[in-house]
Scaffold this motif. Structure first.
Motif, PDB file in Angstrom:
ATOM      1  N   GLU A  56      -4.665  -0.812  -7.984  1.00 51.87           N
ATOM      2  CA  GLU A  56      -5.376  -1.551  -7.068  1.00 51.87           C
ATOM      3  C   GLU A  56      -5.553  -2.855  -7.731  1.00 51.87           C
ATOM      4  O   GLU A  56      -6.074  -2.942  -8.725  1.00 51.87           O
ATOM      5  N   TRP A  80     -13.483  -2.863   2.346  1.00 52.67           N
ATOM      6  CA  TRP A  80     -12.490  -1.871   1.794  1.00 52.67           C
ATOM      7  C   TRP A  80     -12.387  -0.784   2.735  1.00 52.67           C
ATOM      8  O   TRP A  80     -13.027  -0.308   3.290  1.00 52.67           O
ATOM      9  N   TYR A 104       0.887  -1.186  -0.034  1.00 55.85           N
ATOM     10  CA  TYR A 104      -0.006  -0.013   0.154  1.00 55.85           C
ATOM     11  C   TYR A 104       0.879   1.188   0.174  1.00 55.85           C
ATOM     12  O   TYR A 104       0.724   2.158  -0.629  1.00 55.85           O
ATOM     13  N   ASN A 127      -7.617   8.819  -4.634  1.00 57.02           N
ATOM     14  CA  ASN A 127      -8.157   7.984  -3.587  1.00 57.02           C
ATOM     15  C   ASN A 127      -7.608   6.271  -3.515  1.00 57.02           C
ATOM     16  O   ASN A 127      -8.025   5.698  -4.616  1.00 57.02           O
ATOM     17  N   THR A 186      -5.938   4.743   6.467  1.00 54.14           N
ATOM     18  CA  THR A 186      -6.842   3.650   5.679  1.00 54.14           C
ATOM     19  C   THR A 186      -7.293   2.708   6.792  1.00 54.14           C
ATOM     20  O   THR A 186      -8.430   2.412   6.907  1.00 54.14           O
ATOM     21  N   SER A 243      -7.186   2.552  -2.387  1.00 57.75           N
ATOM     22  CA  SER A 243      -7.963   1.743  -1.474  1.00 57.75           C
ATOM     23  C   SER A 243      -7.337   0.161  -1.369  1.00 57.75           C
ATOM     24  O   SER A 243      -6.561  -0.111  -2.062  1.00 57.75           O
ATOM     25  N   GLY A 260      -9.831   3.135   2.289  1.00 61.06           N
ATOM     26  CA  GLY A 260      -8.868   4.079   1.643  1.00 61.06           C
ATOM     27  C   GLY A 260      -8.482   5.416   1.858  1.00 61.06           C
ATOM     28  O   GLY A 260      -9.226   5.791   2.937  1.00 61.06           O
TER      29      GLY A 260
END
Length: 396
Positions: free
Chosen positions: A322, A363, A134, A154, A381, A156, A365
């Protein structure tokens, strides 16, 4: 079910649909007119959702991600039970009839109950992106920002656990009672059960008056202490995040609103939810007489606060970075009452339980801008994901 818990000023109504009489399965290529034909066919609310996947098609962003999650699903019901927490008044409407017990069950679902955390929420949590991955994604986003492809995005990750004994409705009611937020929603689509604990409104249209309330700016806080609120509202980074998205929302709704009617009457307001301070703004306008709420919805979909700026370019980068499909996450839960009346949420703090596999997916983000710190964005997050995790639980 769209259920606002008690205590949220201006968000006091809960709606429960009983006995579906018609439904529209939205597919990636479903045209706006088909949604209008279904939603406006007769009086009374239509409840459901549009997924982020549907938004990819609207914005012309191709994706190779494999997912069987529906692009959207709308239902009309024989009976709608409406409860206003502010007045404690419950009304029942619709063309169908229902037993007293069904109405009582609906009312009980709207009444706070001291549920304990469901015992079935167990199993190792697996993340689509590790902590390192991430943070690497944040660094790659910063490269895209410096190269001029986006100026806010954004990013996630997806969290999954196998918990076949979970009662997802019990989890939904537990969260609603213990962690209230203004835009809770529960919806069943075939074997998939959507439970959303969103704090964010996407678009509301009330007799043609438009309101969007994008959230950008987050700070962990056990209480809304004034000094923390001030620190959040005076942060140059958080201010930039929100201001950029407000400009995007203004642009998104302007084409469907009367010329000169789009305003930002409230900027950088703060509320406390999920042990977080969240900053948001009100963006308002007046819907044009030749447009309806579905025009507005689809022209602005998906919401700018969970894509980035500029929208199409940011969505292309999101799909590249992602490894997971967002499905309903960052889509919208909807209540359409008529051509000029609608309310909708941004489907954040949202999970999906698949009754076939026994897997619960959720999820989370954060918004990346040029001065974002990768580790701070990861911690933000995970703070947003805490509703669906045990205390101090670290995904693998």
């Amino acid at each position: 079910m769209l259920a606002s818990p008690p205590g949220w000023e201006g968000e006091s109504r809960s709606l429960i649909g009983i006995d579906p009489t018609a439904e529209l399965q939205v597919r990636p290529g479903t045209a706006a007119q088909a949604i209008k034909d279904f939603a406006f066919a007769e009086p009374g609310p239509v409840l459901g959702f549009l997924s982020y996947t549907y938004g990819l098609g609207l914005r012309g962003v191709p994706s190779k991600k494999d997912s069987d999650f529906p692009a959207g699903h709308l239902k009309r019901y024989a009976l709608i039970v409406t409860h206003d927490h502010a007045t404690q008044r419950m009304t029942v409407s619709g063309p169908g009839e229902s037993s007293v017990r069904e109405i009582q069950k609906a009312a009980e679902a709207m009444t706070p109950i001291a549920f304990s955390r469901p015992n079935g929420l167990y199993g190792r949590v697996r993340a689509s992106l590790s902590r390192k991955a991430y943070m690497d994604g944040v660094r790659r986003t910063l490269e895209h920002i410096r190269d001029g492809w986006t100026y806010q995005l954004n990013l996630s990750l997806k969290l999954s656990r196998h918990c076949p004994d979970l009662d997802p409705l019990a989890l939904f009611l537990y969260l609603r009672n213990r962690h209230p937020a203004p835009f809770y929603g529960w919806f069943t689509s075939g074997p998939l059960q959507v439970l959303s604990a969103s704090p964010e409104r996407f678009l509301k249209v009330d007799d043609g008056q438009v309101l969007s309330q994008p959230i950008k700016g987050t700070m962990r806080a056990e209480t809304p202490a004034p000094e923390l609120v001030q620190r959040l509202t005076t942060s140059p980074k958080e201010d930039a995040e929100l201001s950029m998205i407000v400009d995007l929302i203004r642009n998104d709704i302007s084409a469907d609103c009367e010329y000169g009617s789009v305003r930002v009457p409230r900027h950088k307001a703060v509320f406390h939810v999920d042990r977080l301070l969240q900053m948001h703004s009100d963006v308002t306008g007046t819907l044009r007489q030749d447009r309806d709420c579905v025009d507005l919805l689809l022209n602005a979909f998906p919401g700018g606060s969970i894509t980035g700026c500029p929208k199409q370019s940011s969505m292309r980068i999101i799909d590249e970075l992602e490894p997971h499909a967002r499905d309903v996450y960052c889509g919208s839960l909807l209540a359409i009452h008529g051509p000029r009346d609608m309310d909708s949420s941004i489907a954040i703090r949202t999970a999906v339980f698949d009754t076939r596999s026994g897997v619960l997916d959720t999820w989370a983000g954060s918004g990346i801008v040029v001065d974002s710190d990768p580790e701070s964005e990861y911690l933000e997050t995970m703070a947003k994901a805490e509703k669906f995790l045990f205390p101090d639980e670290e995904p693998q």
